[in-house]
Design a protein around this motif. Structure first.
Motif, PDB file in Angstrom:
ATOM      1  N   SER A 194      -6.690   7.014  39.055  1.00  0.00           N
ATOM      2  CA  SER A 194      -7.959   7.701  38.856  1.00  0.00           C
ATOM      3  C   SER A 194      -8.698   7.969  40.159  1.00  0.00           C
ATOM      4  O   SER A 194      -9.632   8.752  40.188  1.00  0.00           O
ATOM      5  CB  SER A 194      -8.868   6.882  37.948  1.00  0.00           C
ATOM      6  OG  SER A 194      -9.125   5.617  38.514  1.00  0.00           O
TER       7      SER A 194
ATOM      8  N   GLU B 214     -10.932  14.593  27.810  1.00  0.00           N
ATOM      9  CA  GLU B 214     -11.450  15.045  29.099  1.00  0.00           C
ATOM     10  C   GLU B 214     -12.091  13.865  29.818  1.00  0.00           C
ATOM     11  O   GLU B 214     -13.079  13.310  29.343  1.00  0.00           O
ATOM     12  CB  GLU B 214     -12.477  16.166  28.903  1.00  0.00           C
ATOM     13  CG  GLU B 214     -11.893  17.428  28.310  1.00  0.00           C
ATOM     14  CD  GLU B 214     -12.901  18.555  28.216  1.00  0.00           C
ATOM     15  OE1 GLU B 214     -14.034  18.385  28.751  1.00  0.00           O
ATOM     16  OE2 GLU B 214     -12.577  19.605  27.634  1.00  0.00           O
ATOM     17  N   PRO B 215     -11.528  13.425  30.956  1.00  0.00           N
ATOM     18  CA  PRO B 215     -12.078  12.269  31.659  1.00  0.00           C
ATOM     19  C   PRO B 215     -13.544  12.469  32.023  1.00  0.00           C
ATOM     20  O   PRO B 215     -13.996  13.578  32.325  1.00  0.00           O
ATOM     21  CB  PRO B 215     -11.210  12.182  32.914  1.00  0.00           C
ATOM     22  CG  PRO B 215      -9.913  12.820  32.516  1.00  0.00           C
ATOM     23  CD  PRO B 215     -10.302  13.943  31.602  1.00  0.00           C
TER      24      PRO B 215
ATOM     25  N   ASP C  24     -15.835   6.610  31.025  1.00  0.00           N
ATOM     26  CA  ASP C  24     -14.523   5.981  30.914  1.00  0.00           C
ATOM     27  C   ASP C  24     -14.438   4.729  31.785  1.00  0.00           C
ATOM     28  O   ASP C  24     -13.783   3.742  31.423  1.00  0.00           O
ATOM     29  CB  ASP C  24     -13.421   6.954  31.327  1.00  0.00           C
ATOM     30  CG  ASP C  24     -13.345   8.167  30.412  1.00  0.00           C
ATOM     31  OD1 ASP C  24     -13.823   8.083  29.262  1.00  0.00           O
ATOM     32  OD2 ASP C  24     -12.830   9.206  30.861  1.00  0.00           O
TER      33      ASP C  24
ATOM     34  N   ASP D 258      -1.996  17.967  30.005  1.00  0.00           N
ATOM     35  CA  ASP D 258      -2.717  16.863  30.648  1.00  0.00           C
ATOM     36  C   ASP D 258      -2.524  16.835  32.162  1.00  0.00           C
ATOM     37  O   ASP D 258      -3.206  16.080  32.856  1.00  0.00           O
ATOM     38  CB  ASP D 258      -2.248  15.522  30.065  1.00  0.00           C
ATOM     39  CG  ASP D 258      -2.464  15.427  28.574  1.00  0.00           C
ATOM     40  OD1 ASP D 258      -3.495  15.936  28.102  1.00  0.00           O
ATOM     41  OD2 ASP D 258      -1.601  14.854  27.880  1.00  0.00           O
TER      42      ASP D 258
ATOM     43  N   PHE E  85      -5.275  16.719  34.968  1.00  0.00           N
ATOM     44  CA  PHE E  85      -5.996  15.503  35.313  1.00  0.00           C
ATOM     45  C   PHE E  85      -5.231  14.674  36.341  1.00  0.00           C
ATOM     46  O   PHE E  85      -5.722  13.649  36.816  1.00  0.00           O
ATOM     47  CB  PHE E  85      -6.255  14.663  34.067  1.00  0.00           C
ATOM     48  CG  PHE E  85      -6.973  15.422  32.980  1.00  0.00           C
ATOM     49  CD1 PHE E  85      -8.112  16.166  33.264  1.00  0.00           C
ATOM     50  CD2 PHE E  85      -6.508  15.419  31.674  1.00  0.00           C
ATOM     51  CE1 PHE E  85      -8.774  16.881  32.271  1.00  0.00           C
ATOM     52  CE2 PHE E  85      -7.167  16.117  30.679  1.00  0.00           C
ATOM     53  CZ  PHE E  85      -8.291  16.851  30.980  1.00  0.00           C
TER      54      PHE E  85
ATOM     55  N   ARG F  88      -2.324  10.373  28.924  1.00  0.00           N
ATOM     56  CA  ARG F  88      -3.230  11.513  28.944  1.00  0.00           C
ATOM     57  C   ARG F  88      -4.345  11.366  29.968  1.00  0.00           C
ATOM     58  O   ARG F  88      -5.045  12.334  30.263  1.00  0.00           O
ATOM     59  CB  ARG F  88      -3.856  11.692  27.565  1.00  0.00           C
ATOM     60  CG  ARG F  88      -2.847  11.804  26.439  1.00  0.00           C
ATOM     61  CD  ARG F  88      -3.490  12.223  25.142  1.00  0.00           C
ATOM     62  NE  ARG F  88      -4.059  13.561  25.259  1.00  0.00           N
ATOM     63  CZ  ARG F  88      -4.548  14.244  24.237  1.00  0.00           C
ATOM     64  NH1 ARG F  88      -4.533  13.719  23.030  1.00  0.00           N
ATOM     65  NH2 ARG F  88      -5.058  15.445  24.409  1.00  0.00           N
ATOM     66  N   HIS F  89      -4.537  10.174  30.502  1.00  0.00           N
ATOM     67  CA  HIS F  89      -5.698   9.891  31.348  1.00  0.00           C
ATOM     68  C   HIS F  89      -5.233   9.112  32.569  1.00  0.00           C
ATOM     69  O   HIS F  89      -4.421   8.180  32.456  1.00  0.00           O
ATOM     70  CB  HIS F  89      -6.702   9.065  30.542  1.00  0.00           C
ATOM     71  CG  HIS F  89      -8.056   8.959  31.169  1.00  0.00           C
ATOM     72  ND1 HIS F  89      -8.292   8.256  32.330  1.00  0.00           N
ATOM     73  CD2 HIS F  89      -9.259   9.463  30.786  1.00  0.00           C
ATOM     74  CE1 HIS F  89      -9.567   8.321  32.629  1.00  0.00           C
ATOM     75  NE2 HIS F  89     -10.174   9.055  31.710  1.00  0.00           N
TER      76      HIS F  89
ATOM     77  N   ASP G 292      -4.903   5.359  32.564  1.00  0.00           N
ATOM     78  CA  ASP G 292      -3.847   4.748  31.765  1.00  0.00           C
ATOM     79  C   ASP G 292      -2.538   4.612  32.536  1.00  0.00           C
ATOM     80  O   ASP G 292      -1.531   4.210  31.959  1.00  0.00           O
ATOM     81  CB  ASP G 292      -3.612   5.561  30.492  1.00  0.00           C
ATOM     82  CG  ASP G 292      -4.650   5.298  29.424  1.00  0.00           C
ATOM     83  OD1 ASP G 292      -5.237   4.197  29.441  1.00  0.00           O
ATOM     84  OD2 ASP G 292      -4.880   6.177  28.564  1.00  0.00           O
TER      85      ASP G 292
END
Length: 258
Positions: A5, A135-136, A140, A213, A216, A248-249, A252
């Motif tokens: 991230s 959508e981040p 989060d 995805d 991101f 997806r994020h 994760d």
């Protein structure tokens, strides 16, 4: 661990975990009629909403019987009901982005009225796992930070399981897992097949980053993960005699420092 991230959030983006961090004009004060799923509520005004950030944990793999079988985190429905009862069923809601999921359900962040962010509170007690929206966004960080604290203190479900299950402990699934797992394994192959990326782990699970995805993960070069040990979080489902987990994020997917 290094969370991917760091590539996602722009400088100045910050978690907004407290209710006072948000414009009151964006908030909705409501009364909950009932809990109808571990992450879904029916409101007194008749609306049905999905709680952002919250997901049940999947059961422990059957090949790990030596772990303490205390069963924490598996009755999220009951825990959520009790939290709402203690708050006299009053919540403050902030619409997610997008405001509805693919099924048309309203997606909401929720705070106990004059209290904490509800999903983060449950996750921080080790009663659930984080699951952000498609959508981040800044909130989060609140959910994933709560899970990190619960793991550090071995609270709830983290008393009965390691921070991540070795991927070799998993059997190829026959159906989609009910809940989310944290698994750890080495990336032994990377398949870049437009528009998807597939990371093959040294166990019966592959990680999928789909074309929808990938935006991101714009700074991720998937082949750079070959030979690295990663921790992934998600639900496992059957795929061609193996298991697959859709990532997806960016929060994760984590890379273990070499």
């Amino acid at each position: 661990m290094v969370a991917l991230s760091v590539w996602l959030f722009a400088p100045g983006a910050a978690a907004q975990c407290a209710l006072e961090d948000h414009d009151s004009r964006d908030l909705q004060r409501v009364t909950v009629e009932r809990v109808w799923a571990p992450d879904a509520l029916e409101l007194e005004d008749g609306r049905h909403i999905r709680l952002l950030g919250l997901a049940p944990a999947a059961a422990r793999p059957s090949v790990a019987p030596h772990l303490l079988p205390v069963g924490f985190g598996l009755d999220l429905h009951g825990a959520l009901t009790e939290h709402l009862r203690s708050a006299e069923h009053r919540l403050v809601l902030l619409p997610g982005r997008p405001a509805r999921d693919v099924y048309g359900h309203l997606r909401m962040h929720a705070w106990i009225d004059d209290g904490p962010l509800l999903a983060a509170s449950l996750i921080g007690q080790g009663l659930a796992m984080p699951r952000p929206g498609p959508e981040p966004g800044p909130l989060d960080e609140c959910y994933y930070g709560a899970e990190a604290a619960a793991r550090e203190e071995s609270r709830g479900l983290w008393l009965e399981r390691p921070a991540a299950f070795p991927v070799g402990w998993l059997d190829p699934p026959r159906e989609r897992s009910q809940g989310r797992l944290r698994v750890q394994g080495e990336v032994i192959d990377v398949r870049v097949r437009e528009p998807h990326w597939v990371l093959v782990l040294d166990g019966p699970v592959d990680l999928l980053i789909s074309g929808g995805d990938r935006e991101f993960f714009e700074d991720l070069e998937p082949r750079s993960l070959l030979g690295n040990t990663v921790v992934a979080r998600g639900a496992v489902y059957p795929w061609r005699e193996r298991g697959r987990m859709r990532i997806r994020h960016p929060l994760d997917l984590e890379v273990i420092d070499p």
